[in-house]
Design an enzyme around this catalytic site. Structure first.
Site, PDB file in Angstrom:
ATOM      1  N   ARG A  37       0.887  -1.212   0.134  1.00 47.42           N
ATOM      2  CA  ARG A  37      -0.005   0.042  -0.095  1.00 47.42           C
ATOM      3  C   ARG A  37       0.750   1.224  -0.025  1.00 47.42           C
ATOM      4  O   ARG A  37       2.189   1.275   0.363  1.00 47.42           O
ATOM      5  CB  ARG A  37      -0.989   0.017   1.275  1.00 47.42           C
ATOM      6  CG  ARG A  37      -1.800  -0.975   1.232  1.00 47.42           C
ATOM      7  CD  ARG A  37      -2.481  -1.207   2.833  1.00 47.42           C
ATOM      8  NE  ARG A  37      -3.442  -2.254   3.003  1.00 47.42           N
ATOM      9  CZ  ARG A  37      -3.340  -3.191   3.625  1.00 47.42           C
ATOM     10  NH1 ARG A  37      -2.227  -3.384   4.454  1.00 47.42           N
ATOM     11  NH2 ARG A  37      -4.244  -4.107   3.896  1.00 47.42           N
ATOM     12  N   LYS A  41      -1.854  -1.995   7.869  1.00 54.49           N
ATOM     13  CA  LYS A  41      -2.764  -1.303   8.488  1.00 54.49           C
ATOM     14  C   LYS A  41      -2.739  -1.845  10.168  1.00 54.49           C
ATOM     15  O   LYS A  41      -2.816  -2.927  10.081  1.00 54.49           O
ATOM     16  CB  LYS A  41      -4.029  -1.324   7.550  1.00 54.49           C
ATOM     17  CG  LYS A  41      -3.985  -0.679   6.293  1.00 54.49           C
ATOM     18  CD  LYS A  41      -5.377  -0.937   5.507  1.00 54.49           C
ATOM     19  CE  LYS A  41      -6.718  -0.505   6.077  1.00 54.49           C
ATOM     20  NZ  LYS A  41      -7.745  -0.709   5.201  1.00 54.49           N
ATOM     21  N   HIS A  93      -3.250   1.624  -6.036  1.00 48.44           N
ATOM     22  CA  HIS A  93      -4.096   0.511  -5.357  1.00 48.44           C
ATOM     23  C   HIS A  93      -4.513  -0.672  -6.380  1.00 48.44           C
ATOM     24  O   HIS A  93      -4.405  -1.950  -6.468  1.00 48.44           O
ATOM     25  CB  HIS A  93      -5.379   0.901  -4.872  1.00 48.44           C
ATOM     26  CG  HIS A  93      -5.618  -0.043  -3.510  1.00 48.44           C
ATOM     27  ND1 HIS A  93      -4.832   0.131  -2.492  1.00 48.44           N
ATOM     28  CD2 HIS A  93      -6.801  -1.027  -3.276  1.00 48.44           C
ATOM     29  CE1 HIS A  93      -5.290  -0.929  -1.477  1.00 48.44           C
ATOM     30  NE2 HIS A  93      -6.406  -1.444  -2.033  1.00 48.44           N
ATOM     31  N   ARG A  95      -1.661  -3.046  -6.455  1.00 51.36           N
ATOM     32  CA  ARG A  95      -1.989  -4.413  -5.646  1.00 51.36           C
ATOM     33  C   ARG A  95      -2.942  -5.075  -6.010  1.00 51.36           C
ATOM     34  O   ARG A  95      -2.654  -6.562  -5.905  1.00 51.36           O
ATOM     35  CB  ARG A  95      -2.556  -3.681  -4.032  1.00 51.36           C
ATOM     36  CG  ARG A  95      -1.406  -3.456  -3.220  1.00 51.36           C
ATOM     37  CD  ARG A  95      -2.049  -2.737  -1.892  1.00 51.36           C
ATOM     38  NE  ARG A  95      -3.010  -3.308  -1.013  1.00 51.36           N
ATOM     39  CZ  ARG A  95      -2.765  -4.276  -0.118  1.00 51.36           C
ATOM     40  NH1 ARG A  95      -1.575  -4.773   0.113  1.00 51.36           N
ATOM     41  NH2 ARG A  95      -3.691  -4.708   0.526  1.00 51.36           N
ATOM     42  N   HIS A 108      -4.251  -8.974   4.599  1.00 52.66           N
ATOM     43  CA  HIS A 108      -5.594  -9.017   4.766  1.00 52.66           C
ATOM     44  C   HIS A 108      -5.993  -9.548   5.955  1.00 52.66           C
ATOM     45  O   HIS A 108      -5.443 -10.615   6.290  1.00 52.66           O
ATOM     46  CB  HIS A 108      -6.385  -9.455   3.821  1.00 52.66           C
ATOM     47  CG  HIS A 108      -6.347  -8.392   2.472  1.00 52.66           C
ATOM     48  ND1 HIS A 108      -6.334  -8.899   1.006  1.00 52.66           N
ATOM     49  CD2 HIS A 108      -6.246  -7.047   2.452  1.00 52.66           C
ATOM     50  CE1 HIS A 108      -6.499  -7.804   0.402  1.00 52.66           C
ATOM     51  NE2 HIS A 108      -6.462  -6.659   1.072  1.00 52.66           N
ATOM     52  N   TYR A 136      -9.631  -8.533  -4.352  1.00 53.93           N
ATOM     53  CA  TYR A 136      -8.534  -8.174  -5.118  1.00 53.93           C
ATOM     54  C   TYR A 136      -8.111  -8.674  -6.576  1.00 53.93           C
ATOM     55  O   TYR A 136      -7.167  -8.450  -7.243  1.00 53.93           O
ATOM     56  CB  TYR A 136      -7.186  -7.842  -4.095  1.00 53.93           C
ATOM     57  CG  TYR A 136      -7.340  -6.812  -3.293  1.00 53.93           C
ATOM     58  CD1 TYR A 136      -8.436  -6.669  -2.467  1.00 53.93           C
ATOM     59  CD2 TYR A 136      -6.206  -5.816  -3.148  1.00 53.93           C
ATOM     60  CE1 TYR A 136      -8.298  -5.586  -1.421  1.00 53.93           C
ATOM     61  CE2 TYR A 136      -6.210  -4.901  -2.390  1.00 53.93           C
ATOM     62  CZ  TYR A 136      -7.043  -4.540  -1.672  1.00 53.93           C
ATOM     63  OH  TYR A 136      -7.223  -3.536  -0.628  1.00 53.93           O
TER      64      TYR A 136
END
Length: 304
Positions: free
Chosen positions: A165, A191, A248, A251, A274, A283
């Site tokens: 990211r 994240k 993005h 990714r 994730h 994705y």
């Protein structure tokens, strides 16, 4: 204030959260908005949010405060907020995250006794978007990589070859890149303050180590605690990629290419950082001929 097109303007609050205006014509926050946001930040941190999540929430509410035209956040009514939010041309995912931020901010105001009712309660619930993977085609990625400078080219590679990211790209430091018996590994700061160790191919590892050495430790040195901000990384990548491709979608391409190579979804889930494999499925895009190939393979397996 007017923001220079070359670099996002920034301001650091006393609590250490940096705000970026990112190319918009904005005005300064009023003292009432600034004080309310400053008081809100510690409450966000007590919830265990990562600094990047806190910064995102602060940016959302700061944008509201700079543009809604009301000097005191506790004077904003339900009609004011609905009218302002309704005039924004946000994508569904963006609108969903903004509504969450406004709800949390005004819940804080209600808990502290500044308001009786939250104006954010009037905002519509935004459903999560249906899965729509958008992997950037390899030829478009390769064309962007060919004309990019060394810094942006490395950012492009980090997205496409390591699935990182923009925030994760901005935070890379020399100490995160190590060598073990299996090869090179990077510790990615993801994240929710969740780190993960991801293998690197030799070429990318060498490029990252070279950039970190040149940057005095940081891969991309800047004025956000020593490194570039995630927003500025995203802005550089947006300039390097043609519409409608974004950072993005790199990714998405990383995940999709791994899927087509036969890598299982749980491994791709780990590499992307994730929490749920369901997110990983959003994705990945199977090859166009994959369904037909699957039916053909099944028929051939049991054909007499």
């Amino acid at each position: 204030m007017t923001v220079s097109p070359g670099k996002p303007a920034s301001r650091t609050l006393h609590n250490g959260v940096r705000l970026y205006a990112l190319g918009m014509q904005t005005r300064a926050l009023s003292p009432a908005w600034r004080g309310a946001i400053d008081a809100w930040v510690p409450a966000l941190r007590t919830r265990g949010l990562a600094d990047t999540s806190v910064q995102a929430r602060v940016e959302h509410v700061s944008t509201l405060g700079r543009s809604i035209g009301i000097e005191n956040p506790w004077d904003v009514t339900r009609d004011d907020l609905v009218d302002w939010a309704g005039r924004q041309t946000w994508a569904s995912a963006t609108r969903r995250s903004r509504h969450v931020s406004f709800g949390q901010f005004y819940d804080f105001g209600r808990e502290r006794g500044h308001i009786l009712d939250s104006p954010a309660d009037a905002l519509s619930h935004v459903r999560a978007s249906a899965a729509n993977p958008r992997p950037i085609p390899h030829d478009i990625y390769a064309a962007a990589l060919e004309v990019a400078d060394d810094r942006v080219g490395l950012m492009l590679r980090m997205g496409f070859e390591a699935g990182m990211r923009r925030t994760e790209i901005s935070l890379v430091h020399a100490r995160d890149i190590t060598r073990d018996p299996g090869g090179w590994t990077i510790r990615i700061h993801g994240k929710g303050a969740k780190d993960r160790d991801v293998p690197l191919n030799y070429s990318l590892a060498l490029a990252l180590r070279t950039a970190c050495l040149a940057g005095g430790g940081w891969c991309f040195p800047g004025d956000d605690h020593g490194h570039l901000s995630a927003n500025y990384v995203g802005k550089l990548l947006a300039r390097a990629l043609p519409d409608p491709w974004t950072a993005h979608t790199l990714r998405h391409a990383f995940a999709t290419e791994l899927l087509r190579l036969g890598v299982d979804l749980r491994t791709i889930q780990y590499l992307l950082g994730h929490s749920s494999v369901a997110t990983t499925q959003m994705y990945t895009k199977p090859a166009d001929d994959a369904p037909r190939a699957a039916i053909t393979a099944l028929r051939e397996r049991y054909a007499g």
